[in-house]
Design an enzyme around this catalytic site. Structure first.
Site, PDB file in Angstrom:
ATOM      1  N   HIS A 104       0.841  -1.199   0.000  1.00  0.00           N
ATOM      2  CA  HIS A 104       0.000   0.000   0.000  1.00  0.00           C
ATOM      3  C   HIS A 104       0.876   1.249   0.000  1.00  0.00           C
ATOM      4  O   HIS A 104       2.101   1.171   0.156  1.00  0.00           O
ATOM      5  CB  HIS A 104      -0.886   0.018   1.257  1.00  0.00           C
ATOM      6  N   ASP A 106       0.605   5.196   1.959  1.00  0.00           N
ATOM      7  CA  ASP A 106      -0.140   5.648   3.133  1.00  0.00           C
ATOM      8  C   ASP A 106      -1.218   6.686   2.815  1.00  0.00           C
ATOM      9  O   ASP A 106      -0.988   7.656   2.102  1.00  0.00           O
ATOM     10  CB  ASP A 106       0.817   6.224   4.184  1.00  0.00           C
ATOM     11  N   HIS A 252       4.760   0.093   0.113  1.00  0.00           N
ATOM     12  CA  HIS A 252       5.489  -0.677   1.118  1.00  0.00           C
ATOM     13  C   HIS A 252       4.586  -1.734   1.739  1.00  0.00           C
ATOM     14  O   HIS A 252       3.349  -1.636   1.637  1.00  0.00           O
ATOM     15  CB  HIS A 252       6.093   0.231   2.194  1.00  0.00           C
ATOM     16  N   ARG A 268       5.369   6.828  14.149  1.00  0.00           N
ATOM     17  CA  ARG A 268       5.248   7.331  12.762  1.00  0.00           C
ATOM     18  C   ARG A 268       4.704   8.748  12.721  1.00  0.00           C
ATOM     19  O   ARG A 268       3.683   9.037  13.342  1.00  0.00           O
ATOM     20  CB  ARG A 268       4.337   6.435  11.930  1.00  0.00           C
TER      21      ARG A 268
HETATM   22  C1  OGA Z   1       3.263   2.380   8.156  1.00  0.00           C
HETATM   23  C2  OGA Z   1       3.528   0.995   7.727  1.00  0.00           C
HETATM   24  C3  OGA Z   1       5.145  -0.750   7.940  1.00  0.00           C
HETATM   25  C4  OGA Z   1       5.925  -1.418   9.007  1.00  0.00           C
HETATM   26  O1  OGA Z   1       3.732   2.773   9.231  1.00  0.00           O
HETATM   27  O2  OGA Z   1       2.609   3.089   7.385  1.00  0.00           O
HETATM   28  O3  OGA Z   1       2.973   0.530   6.768  1.00  0.00           O
HETATM   29  O4  OGA Z   1       6.821  -2.204   8.622  1.00  0.00           O
HETATM   30  N1  OGA Z   1       4.450   0.351   8.457  1.00  0.00           N
HETATM   31  O5  OGA Z   1       5.651  -1.216  10.190  1.00  0.00           O
HETATM   32 MN    MN Z   2       1.998   2.169   5.636  1.00  0.00          MN
END
Ligand code: OGA
Ligand code: MN
Length: 277
Positions: A104, A106, A252, A268
């Site tokens: 995806h 974000d 990702h 994040r």
């Molecule tokens: C995010 C996500 C991936 C991870 O924080 O948007 O997709 O590896 N994280 O934690």
């Molecule tokens: Mn993500």
């Protein structure tokens, strides 16, 4: 100390950055980091030691931050920080333990999705698991035949948040704030001018104007194409990494780890982007 930018793939997708101090980042160092982010799509800035306030203030230099719709998963006192963690308090997860397991980009379900996300690792699994995979959507687009690119350039796709979660429920108010949105299937990066596929396995529901089976088939084919090994880089986390990805030209996917044995605890921040076009 000078900043050292080390690309990790032959094409230059993904770079690790050494020698940066984000607590106190000069304008000159910031310019190097910003440039690296645009050139490499994803950067992993190693060896940081940041408080929430320091992470927020560094992130804000890239633009205004978004406050995630999942307000129960935000850090107390710092709503700009989304908790990506399997830590528990009183039997309840402190944040989201399994965020983003499918490919995806974000907040693509919003009208102005995230420009970039900065994920800071405070604790990582001791066995080295819990990687994150990144896909280069510019290279994936450019690798398609010209005729196919021209066809895809014309499409729009519907992105919608998945309202069902294993670990928590959304309120009616949160669901109302997540109605879904149409975005071009191919978007032009507002800073580099390069085109990239704009996709996501769970978030992209359909391609507008195609019959359901045709849309499903095309989306499945495109996701298979973009996630071929030649377009993917696997980041192995270390404590102190701040990984900053450009959601406008990458996807990702978080890889699983044994969350009964290990803690993976991350903060994040998310920079708001433009409306894709
Ligand atoms: C995010 C996500 C991936 C991870 O924080 O948007 O997709 O590896 N994280 O934690
Ligand atoms: Mn993500």
């Amino acid at each position: 100390m000078t900043i050292d930018v080390r690309p990790k793939t032959d094409r230059g997708f993904f770079a690790e950055i050494y020698g940066a101090n984000l607590k106190d980042c000069s304008d000159a160092d910031f310019a190097i980091i910003k440039d690296a982010h645009l050139s490499h799509g994803v950067i992993a800035i190693r060896d940081q030691d940041l408080t929430p306030a320091q992470q927020i203030s560094f992130s804000k230099r890239f633009g205004p931050l978004s406050i995630h719709v999942l307000e129960e998963q935000l850090l107390a006192g710092h709503p700009e920080i989304l908790l990506v963690t399997n830590k528990k308090e009183n039997g309840r997860f402190l944040g989201i333990p399994d965020l983003g397991r499918k490919w995806h980009t974000d907040q693509s379900y919003e009208e102005r999705p995230a420009l970039g996300s900065l994920l800071y690792a405070l604790e990582v699994p001791e066995d080295g698991s819990g990687d994150t995979w990144f896909a280069d959507m510019t290279a994936a687009y450019e690798a398609l035949p010209a005729e196919e690119r021209r066809r895809l350039d014309e499409f729009e796709a519907e992105h919608r948040y998945d309202h069902k979660h294993k670990n928590f429920e959304l309120s009616d108010n949160q669901i109302d704030r997540l109605p879904g949105v149409l975005h071009p299937l191919v978007r032009t990066h507002p800073e580099t001018g390069r085109k990239a596929l704009y996709l996501g396995v769970q978030l992209v529901k359909r391609i507008v104007g195609l019959a359901a089976d045709e849309s499903d088939r095309l989306l499945a084919d495109l996701h298979t194409h973009c996630t071929k090994p030649e377009f993917v880089y696997c980041h192995k986390w270390r404590k102190g990494d701040l990984v900053f990805w450009d959601n406008r030209c990458t996807m990702h996917a978080a890889q699983p780890y044994d969350d009964t044995r290990f803690t993976r605890h991350m903060h994040r921040t998310t920079v708001i982007g433009d409306q894709p076009c």
